[in-house]
Scaffold this motif. Sequence first.
Motif, mmCIF file in Angstrom:
data_model
loop_
_atom_site.group_PDB
_atom_site.id
_atom_site.type_symbol
_atom_site.label_atom_id
_atom_site.label_comp_id
_atom_site.label_asym_id
_atom_site.label_seq_id
_atom_site.Cartn_x
_atom_site.Cartn_y
_atom_site.Cartn_z
ATOM 1 N N ALA B 84 0.841 -1.201 0.000
ATOM 2 C CA ALA B 84 0.000 0.000 0.000
ATOM 3 C C ALA B 84 0.874 1.248 0.000
ATOM 4 O O ALA B 84 0.533 2.267 -0.616
ATOM 5 C CB ALA B 84 -0.912 0.004 1.230
ATOM 6 N N ASP B 85 2.003 1.147 0.675
ATOM 7 C CA ASP B 85 2.930 2.280 0.761
ATOM 8 C C ASP B 85 3.307 2.813 -0.619
ATOM 9 O O ASP B 85 3.583 3.995 -0.790
ATOM 10 C CB ASP B 85 4.218 1.844 1.474
ATOM 11 C CG ASP B 85 3.958 1.034 2.731
ATOM 12 O OD1 ASP B 85 3.186 0.058 2.664
ATOM 13 O OD2 ASP B 85 4.519 1.386 3.778
ATOM 14 N N MET B 117 -4.271 -3.657 -2.089
ATOM 15 C CA MET B 117 -3.123 -3.084 -1.396
ATOM 16 C C MET B 117 -2.850 -3.860 -0.106
ATOM 17 O O MET B 117 -3.625 -3.753 0.845
ATOM 18 C CB MET B 117 -3.401 -1.626 -1.005
ATOM 19 C CG MET B 117 -3.701 -0.686 -2.138
ATOM 20 S SD MET B 117 -3.734 1.006 -1.493
ATOM 21 C CE MET B 117 -4.328 1.891 -2.949
ATOM 22 N N TRP B 119 -1.403 -3.914 3.346
ATOM 23 C CA TRP B 119 -1.123 -2.734 4.170
ATOM 24 C C TRP B 119 -0.780 -3.160 5.591
ATOM 25 O O TRP B 119 -0.918 -4.314 5.968
ATOM 26 C CB TRP B 119 -2.339 -1.795 4.194
ATOM 27 C CG TRP B 119 -3.507 -2.357 4.964
ATOM 28 C CD1 TRP B 119 -4.298 -3.402 4.574
ATOM 29 C CD2 TRP B 119 -3.987 -1.955 6.249
ATOM 30 N NE1 TRP B 119 -5.244 -3.668 5.525
ATOM 31 C CE2 TRP B 119 -5.087 -2.793 6.563
ATOM 32 C CE3 TRP B 119 -3.608 -0.959 7.165
ATOM 33 C CZ2 TRP B 119 -5.804 -2.666 7.764
ATOM 34 C CZ3 TRP B 119 -4.333 -0.833 8.352
ATOM 35 C CH2 TRP B 119 -5.414 -1.684 8.638
ATOM 36 N N GLN B 131 2.722 0.955 6.192
ATOM 37 C CA GLN B 131 1.822 2.090 6.414
ATOM 38 C C GLN B 131 0.343 1.717 6.381
ATOM 39 O O GLN B 131 -0.062 0.746 5.772
ATOM 40 C CB GLN B 131 2.089 3.160 5.350
ATOM 41 C CG GLN B 131 3.456 3.781 5.450
ATOM 42 C CD GLN B 131 3.692 4.815 4.360
ATOM 43 O OE1 GLN B 131 2.896 5.714 4.148
ATOM 44 N NE2 GLN B 131 4.792 4.648 3.656
ATOM 45 N N SER B 132 -0.408 2.587 7.049
ATOM 46 C CA SER B 132 -1.868 2.520 7.017
ATOM 47 C C SER B 132 -2.338 3.706 6.184
ATOM 48 O O SER B 132 -2.172 4.850 6.599
ATOM 49 C CB SER B 132 -2.439 2.640 8.422
ATOM 50 O OG SER B 132 -1.957 1.598 9.233
ATOM 51 N N GLU B 134 -5.548 3.854 4.753
ATOM 52 C CA GLU B 134 -6.987 3.797 4.513
ATOM 53 C C GLU B 134 -7.665 5.149 4.629
ATOM 54 O O GLU B 134 -8.621 5.440 3.899
ATOM 55 C CB GLU B 134 -7.641 2.783 5.453
ATOM 56 C CG GLU B 134 -7.658 3.147 6.943
ATOM 57 C CD GLU B 134 -6.397 2.736 7.689
ATOM 58 O OE1 GLU B 134 -5.369 2.502 7.038
ATOM 59 O OE2 GLU B 134 -6.437 2.671 8.926
ATOM 60 N N LEU B 171 -8.146 -3.498 0.772
ATOM 61 C CA LEU B 171 -6.988 -3.500 1.675
ATOM 62 C C LEU B 171 -6.849 -4.856 2.356
ATOM 63 O O LEU B 171 -7.818 -5.376 2.926
ATOM 64 C CB LEU B 171 -7.160 -2.395 2.724
ATOM 65 C CG LEU B 171 -7.130 -0.977 2.139
ATOM 66 C CD1 LEU B 171 -7.646 0.033 3.162
ATOM 67 C CD2 LEU B 171 -5.717 -0.605 1.711
ATOM 68 N N HIS B 173 -4.567 -6.784 5.172
ATOM 69 C CA HIS B 173 -3.531 -6.568 6.182
ATOM 70 C C HIS B 173 -2.493 -7.680 6.095
ATOM 71 O O HIS B 173 -2.791 -8.845 6.359
ATOM 72 C CB HIS B 173 -4.117 -6.495 7.590
ATOM 73 C CG HIS B 173 -3.169 -5.823 8.549
ATOM 74 N ND1 HIS B 173 -1.957 -6.380 8.888
ATOM 75 C CD2 HIS B 173 -3.221 -4.626 9.184
ATOM 76 C CE1 HIS B 173 -1.314 -5.558 9.720
ATOM 77 N NE2 HIS B 173 -2.064 -4.481 9.912
ATOM 78 N N ASP B 263 -3.392 3.142 12.474
ATOM 79 C CA ASP B 263 -3.004 4.381 11.812
ATOM 80 C C ASP B 263 -2.739 5.451 12.879
ATOM 81 O O ASP B 263 -3.142 5.304 14.031
ATOM 82 C CB ASP B 263 -4.180 4.814 10.911
ATOM 83 C CG ASP B 263 -3.791 5.933 9.942
ATOM 84 O OD1 ASP B 263 -2.604 6.273 9.869
ATOM 85 O OD2 ASP B 263 -4.699 6.440 9.267
#
Lengths: 478, 327
Positions: B84-85, B117, B119, B131-132, B134, B171, B173, B263
């Motif tokens: 996601a970053d 992504m 994340w 990173q987060s 969202e 997303l 995790h 986050d």
Amino acid sequence: MSVFELKMPKLGESVTEGTIGKWLKQPGEKVEKYDLLVEVQTDKVNTEIPSPVAGTLKDVKVKEGDTVPIGTLLATFETAEAAEPAGERASGASAPSAQPANSAPPAAASSLSSSPAPQQPASQPAPSPQPPPASQTAPSPQPPPAPQAAPAPRPAQGSSPAVATAPAPSSNGDIRATPVVRKLAAEHGVDLDRVSGTGLNGRVTRQDVEQFVAQMQSQPQQRPAAPRPAAAAAAQPAMPQAMAGDETIALTQMRKAIANAMVVSKTTIPHAAAMMEIDWTNVAKFRESVRESFKAREGYELTYLPFAIKAVTIALRRYPFVNARWTDQGILKVKAINLGIAISLGDDGLVVPVIKNADELSITGIARAVRDLATRARGKKLTLQDFDGGTFTVNNGGTLGTYLSYPIVNPGQAAIMTTESIGKRVVALDDDTIGIRTMGNVVLSFDHRIMDGATAAAFLRDVKAWIQGVDPANVALS
Amino acid sequence: MAEKSNVQAVHDTLRDEFRRDDRVIILGEDVGVRGGVFRVTDGFIEEFGPDRVIDMPLAESAIVGVAIGAAIAGLVPIAEMQFADFSAPAFEQIVDEAARIRYRSNGQWNVPIVIRMPWGAGVHGALYHSQSLEAFYAHVPGLKVVVPSTPKDITGMLRSAIRDPDPVIFLEHKATYRAVKGDVPDGDFTIPLGPADVKRDGTDITVYAYGLMLHRCLEAAETLGREGISVDVVDVRSLRPLDSETILREARKTGKCLIVYEDNRLFGAGAEICAMIAEEAFDSLDAPVMRLAGPESPATPFNKIQEDAFLPNADNIATKMRELAAY
């Protein structure tokens, strides 16, 4: 000209009512702002209320000796200032607030007639021959004790029972009601002053209100229609008649507060106790070795008590359940170690001021704190802040010679420890000889919901080990 | 019914969708020959060929931009951000283009893409792999942003995302990829993008979470259950749309709410949930709405001790839960 209404201010945490002492100004007298107006006695301290305004004292509404809840109209003034909503005026920074605290919303009374709500209408004849003063304009006289409140034996005479009911330790004079609590209270006509809070700092939670309502609805004798005086009489054991020469002593605020706290504690906390015998010889030797220098420096004798307190603060860190509080959500382990010290005032009663963060003090620091509290207690100079936040109590009954006593846990705490009389006794020593040692007992009473006997014993064992381990050659006073 | 890990669920669902609809393609870095850095597309290039499993250059704006164009031309592209970053270079394509084309064309064009992504922190990934993001995307009308955290939810929601006519940020995790396993029902079921899901029913406090934090909250709730505190756990598996009905119903039930997210606390998704509860369920609240989230740090640290301290864990979540319960 406008009229200013002076109401009984809230004088501190858990203070719900006060007794009017002497009026220092009389009707018709001119009063300057901050002039002392009236003496008020509460269950903890006596104080004088300064005038929040300048003007003329017009009417005194509560006579000397009467006990009234906070928020009660005490007096009216004529002031030259432009009119403001009476009672909403902020008082001067140094003056106690004249605002009424959150007491019974008057509107709540209107819902009583149609529902089996808990409150007794104000017009209900009190079971006392002495009706409330006609001039009393409290928003709502305190109703009879809530079912979960202490069923304190009501004094046959003395101050009006209509105002002597709120259990001091759980009162919510300074209510911070959440939205849902306000809504529920309004829906059910519940006076939040009467609900014991189990939340943070005694806050009334939604659950508390729900349980209060459920309890009220399941207790038909609380309904206004029930013949209360008869029911109340039947519920109490028959009391022998007073004989000629007997004398009734009206309850002081302090006596009432003690009575309420003790009844609450004994009826809600399952008490258990453990006693341990401690060899104080090392402490005695140490005291002897520093007697002169300590007295020269501090101006008073070093007693055994600071050593007991020091040992307690160290043991409390190891056994957090002894420094805890029972709540409906679970056991609240309290981080701060604030020790209540029971100080007898003789026939006047007993006060338990608090040494805050006692664990941060040295022996000398503890001795100073105890000395300071005791001196101010006897001089009636303690302030309400001195009573806040106790997490454990130490009671030094031994100075009067007791060998074993069974203390009652202060409501809101988990345990209380007494130190019993310390003196020389013949003891069989480890090496099979007989010696003369300085011995004394300590007793721990505890809330058996929070901990079991093993925890209590382990706590006492550590207290004992610390005290016996005091090394006369190597102990730091400060 | 089969037990799968989260990453297996992603793999199997993608494969099934590839088999179901030959318009489905995937574009990303190392998705082809390598089979994806998390093995999500393992075996895909062999089964579906390089026309549908496209290895892309290290240019995320191109991955998303090409996907948008292909979608408008009639395909159903899945754009994979390797982490996601790395989506920052594609931000413009996602926010300015994908999210707005339906609006801009007055409904004549739409962009049926899924941007996947991986994340989140907790895998020792340091600054560029933890990173987060969202909250950045959930802020944008025109996007859907979903965060399923169990194999079943991933399966049902990935199917819905691929079949959705508009862009979906999906997303996953990465710390739950292999750590979380669960049963996935057989058959072609779908789970709509939107509804939150009560993962644990409780009566004393309500806790909202998603991603790795959902699982840590469930763990902490177990602990509190043994202490006699009944914790309600709501899986906010869709951030946009945000399911106000479930969120508010569960808030009103207990009157005590906590939102846990990894986050940064300020301006995070938890702030939106918190605000919704405060605005709409005020009358039912019995405590301030509380949040537990990541600290104000520019990035997730690499050092393990610091990374552990950075992320809320079952212990400090339990402490916060007790604080709320005792309020």
